[in-house]
Design a protein around this motif. Sequence first.
Motif, PDB file in Angstrom:
ATOM      1  N   PHE A   1       4.097  10.525  -1.796  1.00 33.76           N
ATOM      2  CA  PHE A   1       2.890   9.793  -2.183  1.00 33.76           C
ATOM      3  C   PHE A   1       2.684   8.570  -1.297  1.00 33.76           C
ATOM      4  O   PHE A   1       1.574   8.309  -0.823  1.00 33.76           O
ATOM      5  N   VAL A   2       3.759   7.816  -1.052  1.00 31.85           N
ATOM      6  CA  VAL A   2       3.659   6.626  -0.203  1.00 31.85           C
ATOM      7  C   VAL A   2       3.246   7.011   1.211  1.00 31.85           C
ATOM      8  O   VAL A   2       2.416   6.347   1.843  1.00 31.85           O
ATOM      9  N   GLN A   3       3.803   8.104   1.726  1.00 25.56           N
ATOM     10  CA  GLN A   3       3.457   8.572   3.061  1.00 25.56           C
ATOM     11  C   GLN A   3       1.975   8.923   3.155  1.00 25.56           C
ATOM     12  O   GLN A   3       1.289   8.565   4.115  1.00 25.56           O
ATOM     13  N   LEU A   4       1.463   9.605   2.141  1.00 26.14           N
ATOM     14  CA  LEU A   4       0.045   9.981   2.124  1.00 26.14           C
ATOM     15  C   LEU A   4      -0.849   8.762   1.925  1.00 26.14           C
ATOM     16  O   LEU A   4      -1.996   8.739   2.400  1.00 26.14           O
ATOM     17  N   LEU A   5      -0.332   7.765   1.235  1.00 22.03           N
ATOM     18  CA  LEU A   5      -1.102   6.556   0.959  1.00 22.03           C
ATOM     19  C   LEU A   5      -1.476   5.829   2.243  1.00 22.03           C
ATOM     20  O   LEU A   5      -2.484   5.119   2.294  1.00 22.03           O
ATOM     21  N   HIS A   6      -0.672   6.004   3.294  1.00 20.34           N
ATOM     22  CA  HIS A   6      -0.978   5.380   4.576  1.00 20.34           C
ATOM     23  C   HIS A   6      -2.142   6.070   5.286  1.00 20.34           C
ATOM     24  O   HIS A   6      -2.674   5.545   6.267  1.00 20.34           O
ATOM     25  N   LYS A   7      -2.540   7.239   4.789  1.00 19.73           N
ATOM     26  CA  LYS A   7      -3.589   8.011   5.442  1.00 19.73           C
ATOM     27  C   LYS A   7      -4.917   7.993   4.683  1.00 19.73           C
ATOM     28  O   LYS A   7      -5.974   8.143   5.291  1.00 19.73           O
ATOM     29  N   CYS A   8      -4.858   7.831   3.375  1.00 22.10           N
ATOM     30  CA  CYS A   8      -6.102   7.820   2.592  1.00 22.10           C
ATOM     31  C   CYS A   8      -5.888   7.090   1.274  1.00 22.10           C
ATOM     32  O   CYS A   8      -4.754   6.767   0.898  1.00 22.10           O
ATOM     33  N   HIS A   9      -6.987   6.824   0.573  1.00 19.84           N
ATOM     34  CA  HIS A   9      -6.926   6.109  -0.699  1.00 19.84           C
ATOM     35  C   HIS A   9      -6.215   6.954  -1.754  1.00 19.84           C
ATOM     36  O   HIS A   9      -6.259   8.181  -1.724  1.00 19.84           O
ATOM     37  N   ALA A  10      -5.595   6.274  -2.695  1.00 15.62           N
ATOM     38  CA  ALA A  10      -4.788   6.946  -3.715  1.00 15.62           C
ATOM     39  C   ALA A  10      -5.593   7.959  -4.512  1.00 15.62           C
ATOM     40  O   ALA A  10      -5.100   9.044  -4.842  1.00 15.62           O
TER      41      ALA A  10
ATOM     42  N   LEU B   1       3.196   9.484 -11.676  1.00 10.96           N
ATOM     43  CA  LEU B   1       3.972   9.344 -10.433  1.00 10.96           C
ATOM     44  C   LEU B   1       3.652   8.020  -9.755  1.00 10.96           C
ATOM     45  O   LEU B   1       4.554   7.321  -9.285  1.00 10.96           O
ATOM     46  N   VAL B   2       2.378   7.657  -9.717  1.00  8.32           N
ATOM     47  CA  VAL B   2       1.960   6.408  -9.079  1.00  8.32           C
ATOM     48  C   VAL B   2       2.580   5.215  -9.799  1.00  8.32           C
ATOM     49  O   VAL B   2       3.118   4.297  -9.170  1.00  8.32           O
ATOM     50  N   ALA B   3       2.534   5.220 -11.124  1.00 10.17           N
ATOM     51  CA  ALA B   3       3.078   4.112 -11.903  1.00 10.17           C
ATOM     52  C   ALA B   3       4.583   3.977 -11.687  1.00 10.17           C
ATOM     53  O   ALA B   3       5.104   2.862 -11.553  1.00 10.17           O
ATOM     54  N   LEU B   4       5.290   5.108 -11.640  1.00 12.92           N
ATOM     55  CA  LEU B   4       6.731   5.060 -11.405  1.00 12.92           C
ATOM     56  C   LEU B   4       7.033   4.559  -9.998  1.00 12.92           C
ATOM     57  O   LEU B   4       7.974   3.788  -9.795  1.00 12.92           O
ATOM     58  N   THR B   5       6.234   4.970  -9.027  1.00 18.88           N
ATOM     59  CA  THR B   5       6.419   4.520  -7.644  1.00 18.88           C
ATOM     60  C   THR B   5       6.254   3.012  -7.543  1.00 18.88           C
ATOM     61  O   THR B   5       7.033   2.332  -6.865  1.00 18.88           O
ATOM     62  N   ILE B   6       5.257   2.474  -8.228  1.00 18.31           N
ATOM     63  CA  ILE B   6       5.035   1.030  -8.247  1.00 18.31           C
ATOM     64  C   ILE B   6       6.241   0.319  -8.854  1.00 18.31           C
ATOM     65  O   ILE B   6       6.758  -0.662  -8.303  1.00 18.31           O
ATOM     66  N   HIS B   7       6.705   0.822  -9.998  1.00 15.88           N
ATOM     67  CA  HIS B   7       7.827   0.191 -10.682  1.00 15.88           C
ATOM     68  C   HIS B   7       9.085   0.209  -9.817  1.00 15.88           C
ATOM     69  O   HIS B   7       9.791  -0.799  -9.715  1.00 15.88           O
ATOM     70  N   GLN B   8       9.353   1.332  -9.180  1.00 13.40           N
ATOM     71  CA  GLN B   8      10.541   1.445  -8.338  1.00 13.40           C
ATOM     72  C   GLN B   8      10.453   0.538  -7.118  1.00 13.40           C
ATOM     73  O   GLN B   8      11.464  -0.024  -6.660  1.00 13.40           O
ATOM     74  N   HIS B   9       9.241   0.378  -6.585  1.00 16.73           N
ATOM     75  CA  HIS B   9       9.040  -0.502  -5.433  1.00 16.73           C
ATOM     76  C   HIS B   9       9.333  -1.951  -5.820  1.00 16.73           C
ATOM     77  O   HIS B   9      10.027  -2.674  -5.091  1.00 16.73           O
ATOM     78  N   VAL B  10       8.830  -2.375  -6.967  1.00 20.45           N
ATOM     79  CA  VAL B  10       9.073  -3.737  -7.452  1.00 20.45           C
ATOM     80  C   VAL B  10      10.557  -3.923  -7.769  1.00 20.45           C
ATOM     81  O   VAL B  10      11.152  -4.957  -7.441  1.00 20.45           O
ATOM     82  N   LYS B  11      11.165  -2.924  -8.394  1.00 21.20           N
ATOM     83  CA  LYS B  11      12.582  -2.997  -8.748  1.00 21.20           C
ATOM     84  C   LYS B  11      13.456  -3.107  -7.510  1.00 21.20           C
ATOM     85  O   LYS B  11      14.401  -3.898  -7.472  1.00 21.20           O
ATOM     86  N   SER B  12      13.134  -2.336  -6.480  1.00 21.28           N
ATOM     87  CA  SER B  12      13.892  -2.377  -5.234  1.00 21.28           C
ATOM     88  C   SER B  12      13.806  -3.754  -4.592  1.00 21.28           C
ATOM     89  O   SER B  12      14.800  -4.289  -4.086  1.00 21.28           O
ATOM     90  N   ASN B  13      12.606  -4.344  -4.630  1.00 27.60           N
ATOM     91  CA  ASN B  13      12.419  -5.679  -4.076  1.00 27.60           C
ATOM     92  C   ASN B  13      13.229  -6.713  -4.849  1.00 27.60           C
ATOM     93  O   ASN B  13      13.847  -7.611  -4.253  1.00 27.60           O
ATOM     94  N   ALA B  14      13.265  -6.585  -6.165  1.00 30.03           N
ATOM     95  CA  ALA B  14      14.018  -7.525  -7.000  1.00 30.03           C
ATOM     96  C   ALA B  14      15.513  -7.449  -6.696  1.00 30.03           C
ATOM     97  O   ALA B  14      16.191  -8.480  -6.585  1.00 30.03           O
ATOM     98  N   GLU B  15      16.028  -6.241  -6.541  1.00 26.28           N
ATOM     99  CA  GLU B  15      17.449  -6.076  -6.226  1.00 26.28           C
ATOM    100  C   GLU B  15      17.769  -6.664  -4.848  1.00 26.28           C
ATOM    101  O   GLU B  15      18.817  -7.276  -4.650  1.00 26.28           O
ATOM    102  N   MET B  16      16.868  -6.476  -3.895  1.00 23.37           N
ATOM    103  CA  MET B  16      17.065  -7.004  -2.551  1.00 23.37           C
ATOM    104  C   MET B  16      17.123  -8.534  -2.572  1.00 23.37           C
ATOM    105  O   MET B  16      17.968  -9.147  -1.907  1.00 23.37           O
TER     106      MET B  16
END
Length: 206
Positions: free
Chosen positions: A28-37, A66-81
């Motif tokens: 999904f993230v890869q496709l997001l770079h090519k067109c709107h969600a 899937l989009v909502a989970l992707t957002i949550h995981q992205h934020v979670k990854s940033n928090a851990e970093m």
Amino acid sequence: MKNPKVQVRRKPRQSRAKLTQEALQESFVQLLHKCHAHKITIREITDVAGVGLGTFYEYFSKKEDLVALTIHQHVKSNAEMLKNYAQSRMELSTKLSFEDYLQQIIHFQIQQIQAQQFLWAQTFLLERQISSVESYQKSYAMMVQMWHSILEPYVNDEGQLKRISLNVQRVCYGFVSQTLLVEPEFGEWQVLEVDIFQSLGKLNFE
């Protein structure tokens, strides 16, 4: 209008299942770079991930989940970093002042967001379009807790620590999210960082 609560049909318990779910998110993230969600189809996501439609529906009832989970995981990854970076600062020096320590953490956070600027701009936009109130509150609370962990070595009073953690999140999130929502290709990051520091400096940390 209130968004429905996001549902994940199946939580991956085995490594292979977890990898499949991660592959769908990465596609999904890869496709997001090519067109709107909203233009990305489930079929396109599964094709890029190399799985069938049936596999998608084993985990998600609709694309928004899937989009909502992707957002949550992205934020979670940033928090851990950020927590790991804060820990490294503490290990390198125990003589950092609270102000210097906080400034270094925020500088690192800004660098990470700038490095993935497109994805963060899309995250903030989709967060408002897709995430339910409950999902948004969960992610926000996770970031407040992140600041709580990061600032805990410098603040002894628990009530004060909670207030400072919330205020730092309010300032950082507000500045960055509003900036990228209005100007996704924003370029004056050093100026924004100075503005964040100045705003935090006006808060009472005593």
